[in-house]
Scaffold this active site. Structure first.
Site, PDB file in Angstrom:
ATOM      1  N   LYS A  26      -7.775   1.421  -2.157  1.00 26.69           N
ATOM      2  CA  LYS A  26      -7.319   0.916  -0.857  1.00 26.69           C
ATOM      3  C   LYS A  26      -7.170   2.051   0.153  1.00 26.69           C
ATOM      4  CE  LYS A  26      -5.408  -1.571   2.401  1.00 26.69           C
ATOM      5  NZ  LYS A  26      -4.084  -2.173   2.283  1.00 26.69           N
TER       6      LYS A  26
ATOM      7  N   THR B   2       0.863  -1.184   0.000  1.00 25.48           N
ATOM      8  CA  THR B   2       0.000   0.000   0.000  1.00 25.48           C
ATOM      9  C   THR B   2       0.897   1.232   0.000  1.00 25.48           C
ATOM     10  OG1 THR B   2      -1.744  -1.151   1.226  1.00 25.48           O
ATOM     11  CG2 THR B   2      -1.810   1.251   1.225  1.00 25.48           C
TER      12      THR B   2
END
Length: 263
Positions: free
Chosen positions: A169, A94
């Site tokens: 995300k 991420t």
């Protein structure tokens, strides 16, 4: 498929196990003799350097922790340069969408495609083959990566062009963290009403207040214990989404008002 893998840690190691179980040939970076020995026990081919990981691979997956580590492995340490033309790099980390977009610029001269495949879930979800994977990239690169991702991901969602896996995300994690803040406020309200935290947390998951965050909090027994367990990851991701929104001249709006202090 012949796969390369970098970052066999808390999240990456169960991914490697699932890839091997699915019948893929997996070469994994192990920087120490101890890590290479442990990886070999799983059926993966442990390698001491990135060139060996990339050698002959159709897809190389990277699951390190930070943007800096992604750039270090892929660019500075030469992973992209070691990949053959026509192959695909998958970034599970991420990170800021600009990071994967920058990787694509470095990858293009080598004939390598890049997809960002942000993940939602934990090691137990990977082991069960039910990790949520949010993929950004063009259709051809997504299809090239899908057989590997399907070994541990369900659903595997193609959410748009490169960088959009990260963007979805980051929104997800902002909402998740805000939910933790709301639960902290709910616990405070319960105390004012004479309800202790454990009683409240045992009841709320059965009502309309139920959520993934509440499930995690209830499993840990308190908001504080749950936040301690996820804080390292949450703080990193919230810092990234705040940076991304600041670059756009905006902010998290009402979400920021309920995200716990210190996130």
């Amino acid at each position: 498929m012949r796969l390369g893998f970098v970052g066999a840690g808390r999240m990456g190691r169960p991914m490697v196990d699932r890839l091997v179980q699915a019948g893929h040939e997996v070469r994994v970076l192990g920087r120490s003799p101890e890590s290479r020995s442990a990886l070999a026990d799983s059926g993966a081919a442990a390698q001491a350097d990135l060139a060996a990981v990339a050698d002959g691979a159709d897809v190389v997956l990277v699951c390190v922790f930070t943007d800096d580590q992604v750039r270090q492995v892929c660019v500075d340490d030469g992973l992209l340069a070691a990949m053959r033309p026509g192959t695909t790099l998958v970034v599970h980390t991420t990170c800021n969408p600009r990071t994967v977009e920058g990787l694509a610029e470095h990858a293009a001269p080598h004939g390598v495609s890049v997809v960002d495949a942000a993940i939602s879930g934990g090691p137990h979800d990977i082991a069960a083959g039910r990790l949520t994977i949010l993929v950004g990239g063009d259709d051809a690169a997504f299809e090239a990566a899908r057989p590997a991702l399907s070994a541990y991901g369900d659903p595997v969602l193609h959410v748009g062009p490169l960088g959009h896996g990260q963007r979805v995300k980051l929104v997800n994690n902002a909402v998740f963290t805000a939910n933790i803040g709301l639960l902290a406020a709910a616990v405070d309200l319960g105390k004012q009403l004479g309800i202790d935290e454990s009683t409240l947390l045992s009841a709320l998951p059965h009502g309309s207040a139920a959520s993934r965050a509440l499930q995690g909090v209830a499993g840990r027994g308190s908001v504080a214990a749950f936040f301690d367990s996820v804080g390292e990851f949450v703080r990193k991701d919230i810092a990234v989404v705040r940076s991304v929104t600041a670059d756009l001249g905006t902010d998290l709006g009402v979400l920021d008002a309920v995200i716990p202090a210190g996130s």
